[in-house]
Every structure is written in structure tokens, then in C-alpha cells.
Scaffold this active site. Structure first.
Site, PDB file in Angstrom:
ATOM      1  CB  THR A 155      -0.849  -0.021   1.287  1.00 42.73           C
ATOM      2  OG1 THR A 155      -1.781  -1.072   1.195  1.00 42.73           O
ATOM      3  CG2 THR A 155      -1.566   1.306   1.535  1.00 42.73           C
ATOM      4  NE  ARG A 183      -9.837  -6.189   3.757  1.00 45.72           N
ATOM      5  CZ  ARG A 183      -8.773  -5.405   3.789  1.00 45.72           C
ATOM      6  NH1 ARG A 183      -8.412  -4.719   2.724  1.00 45.72           N
ATOM      7  NH2 ARG A 183      -8.063  -5.306   4.883  1.00 45.72           N
ATOM      8  N   GLY A 185     -10.731  -2.246   3.434  1.00 41.85           N
ATOM      9  CA  GLY A 185      -9.878  -2.117   4.624  1.00 41.85           C
ATOM     10  C   GLY A 185      -9.904  -0.709   5.179  1.00 41.85           C
ATOM     11  CG  ASP A 186      -6.260   0.642   6.878  1.00 41.62           C
ATOM     12  OD1 ASP A 186      -6.169  -0.416   6.226  1.00 41.62           O
ATOM     13  OD2 ASP A 186      -5.306   1.433   7.028  1.00 41.62           O
ATOM     14  CB  THR A 206       0.615   0.612   5.294  1.00 44.75           C
ATOM     15  OG1 THR A 206       0.759  -0.688   4.700  1.00 44.75           O
ATOM     16  CG2 THR A 206       1.868   0.905   6.093  1.00 44.75           C
ATOM     17  N   GLY A 207      -0.958  -1.752   6.627  1.00 42.71           N
ATOM     18  CA  GLY A 207      -1.021  -2.937   7.481  1.00 42.71           C
ATOM     19  C   GLY A 207      -2.367  -3.614   7.323  1.00 42.71           C
ATOM     20  N   GLY A 209      -5.930  -3.930   7.557  1.00 43.78           N
ATOM     21  CA  GLY A 209      -6.980  -2.934   7.728  1.00 43.78           C
ATOM     22  C   GLY A 209      -7.970  -3.265   8.823  1.00 43.78           C
TER      23      GLY A 209
END
Ligand code: ASP
Length: 297
Positions: A155, A183, A185-186, A206-207, A209
Site C-alpha cells: 500500500t 472487502r 480495509g482501512d 498501512t497494514g 486494515g
């Protein structure tokens, strides 16, 4: 030093500083340095930075975005201007690798803070955007199963404080590995994967979510940092990452600028390529945690 224009970017948890990536980032940072010096607005700079990272194809965003578990690429992006407080996330968009440019074009067109999928594509088409032929076919054998959802890599995101003190944040992603179609994410969620408010700070996350959203998102860290003294900040940053990992079982990373203008970056993943550009100073690294300790000499 602290109040000067500053740009930070990350290339996602798990990203590696290979020789080609390093070469590409050196050139990109030199370009960004020039733009920072020329007094460009924070939001424009963040959009340009993320666009370059998207175009490179090195990362899981833009050209390099990975497909979801049904074989289809759907991209997410978010942007916020800390001066005007305009914010927008776009999710599950097909056929448009230039997501940072797209969100910049849509920012402020309405008061909405999130738009998704097909209708974003339709808006883009109506406004002259070229939707890439979708070569990928949906996998008809796809089944929803619990194996879906593994850590992704790459990301991209950027935060900027410009010469007038305005902040901005942009984050762009193809999501995580083997995620269910649909889906989110964050990354495209305001306060989750991106946030900027001149009075609070700016952050790009990042990571995983799911874990980032459950902890309250990147804006939670900015609010925490706003309530502690200088000497406490390192501890707050690492407590935040530890909490995401131990309680919500996800790795995470971020670049940010706190409300005092201090740049920071940290991650709980093994690696996260991230860099900083300030007047006469550029640095990129693969590992490292806490506040950027290096000041231009
Ligand atoms: N945070 C992104 C997501 O959950 C993925 C990543 O940063 O690697 O979609």
C-alpha cells in the site's frame, strides 16, 4: 527546522528496498523536493507523490495492485486536506489505476466522505476518464472461505506539511492478499487509513486494515499524540503499534506529521520502505521506528 515544509511517504508494510525501488525513489524524491521548494499546496504534493508510486508498478496500488480472491482488481484510495477539511475515500473501483488523481478530482464535488464501486466508475467515465479494459475475468469457481485475508505488501501513502503550514494525507491500495471480493480495509476510510487536520496532524496508515480499524484508525494516534509531552511521544507510538498487534492481531505501519510539525514513522512489520523529503534533505529507509531522528546538518 520543525516548521519547514516536509513530505513523508511509505510503500506499505512488508515492502523491500531493492535496487530498482531505491533508484526509482531517489528520482521521485528529487522531483518532490523541487515541488516542495516551489511552494506547492500540501494536497497537490501528496497526490503527486502517491501518483508516482502508483504509476511505478512496484507496489500494491495503482499499476501494481493485486487482485481479490475472485481474480478481479478493485482499488481503494483516500485523501484529506487538513486546511479545508475536505475528505474523501473511494473503494472497490475497477479499471482505474490513477486512484490518487481520481480522488483529487472528486474531492469537494460533494459533501460525502465515501463513494464506492460502480458509481465511481460511472462518474469517472462521464468526466472523460479512460477505464482500462478489464482483462481479468471473475473466477466462477471462487468460494467464500475463511482462508481469505492475508497480509498484503505495498500500500502506498503520503503526508505533507507545506510552506504555509497546511497538512494533507493520501493513501492508495489494492488491499490485502486473498481478500473477499468487496472487502474494504482501512485505506479509504477517513480517520482509518488516512487523516489530516491542521490542528491535529496528518497520517497515512498501512497494514492489516481490520486491525487498524478496530483500534480506531490512524486519527486515534494523532489525538493521543496531541495529549502528551514531547518525551512521551515515542512510547505512545510504540504502544499504539503493540496494541494493534497484540489485541487485534495485525501488523501496521504509518508515516505522519504531528500538530507541532514533527515527522514520525513506525511499523510493527519486519520492513516498511518509507522516506522523508525536507529542505536540502532526503532519506529513504526500509526499517526504523519512532520519530525521524535525523535533521539536516
Ligand atoms: N491497509 C491495507 C488494507 O487493509 C493493506 C496494506 O496496507 O497493506 O487494505
Amino acid at each position: 527546522m520543525r516548521s519547514g515544509p516536509t513530505l513523508l511517504f511509505h510503500c506499505g508494510t512488508g515492502s523491500t528496498l531493492t535496487a530498482p525501488v531505491h533508484g526509482f525513489l531517489d528520482t521521485t524524491m528529487a522531483e518532490l523536493d523541487g515541488l516542495l521548494e516551489s511552494g506547492q499546496r500540501a494536497l497537490d504534493l501528496a497526490v503527486t507523490c502517491v501518483s508516482r508510486l502508483e504509476e511505478s508498478g512496484f507496489f500494491n496500488a495503482g499499476r501494481g495492485a493485486v487482485s481479490q480472491a475472485d481474480g478481479v482488481v478493485r482499488r481503494d484510495v483516500g485523501a484529506m486536506d487538513g486546511g479545508t477539511l475536505k475528505a474523501l475515500g473511494l473503494s472497490q473501483v475497477r479499471g482505474i489505476p490513477k486512484m490518487a488523481r481520481l480522488v483529487a478530482a472528486l474531492l469537494g464535488q460533494s459533501d460525502h466522505v465515501h463513494l464506492s464501486g460502480q458509481m465511481v466508475e460511472r462518474w469517472a467515465e462521464r468526466h472523460g476518464w479512460f477505464l482500462e479494459a478489464r482483462a481479468e475475468k471473475e473466477d466462477p469457481t471462487f468460494l467464500w472461505d475463511a482462508r481469505s485475508g492475508q497480509a498484503g505488501e505495498g500500500t502506498v501513502g503520503c503526508v505533507v506539511r507545506d510552506s504555509k503550514g497546511n497538512l494533507a494525507a493520501v493513501t492508495s491500495t489494492g488491499g490485502i492478499g486473498r481478500m473477499w471480493p468487496g472487502r474494504i480495509g482501512d485505506s479509504p476510510i477517513v480517520g482509518g487509513g488516512f487523516y489530516a487536520d491542521n490542528e491535529v496532524g496528518a497520517i497515512s496508515m498501512t497494514g492489516i486494515g481490520e486491525a487498524i480499524l478496530k483500534v480506531g484508525g490512524g486519527s486515534a494516534l494523532l489525538f493521543l499524540l496531541g495529549n502528551v509531552c514531547e518525551g512521551e511521544k515515542d512510547r505512545v507510538v510504540s504502544d499504539f503499534l503493540d496494541r494493534i498487534k497484540s489485541r487485534f492481531l495485525g501488523v501496521a505501519g504509518f508515516v505522519g506529521i504531528d500538530r507541532g510539525g514533527q515527522p514520525f514513522a513506525a511499523h510493527s512489520s519486519e520492513r516498511m520502505v518509507h522516506g522523508i523529503v525536507r529542505k536540502d534533505f532526503r532519506q529513504v529507509r526500509e526499517v526504523g521506528a519512532g520519530f525521524f531522528p535525523v535533521e539536516p546538518s
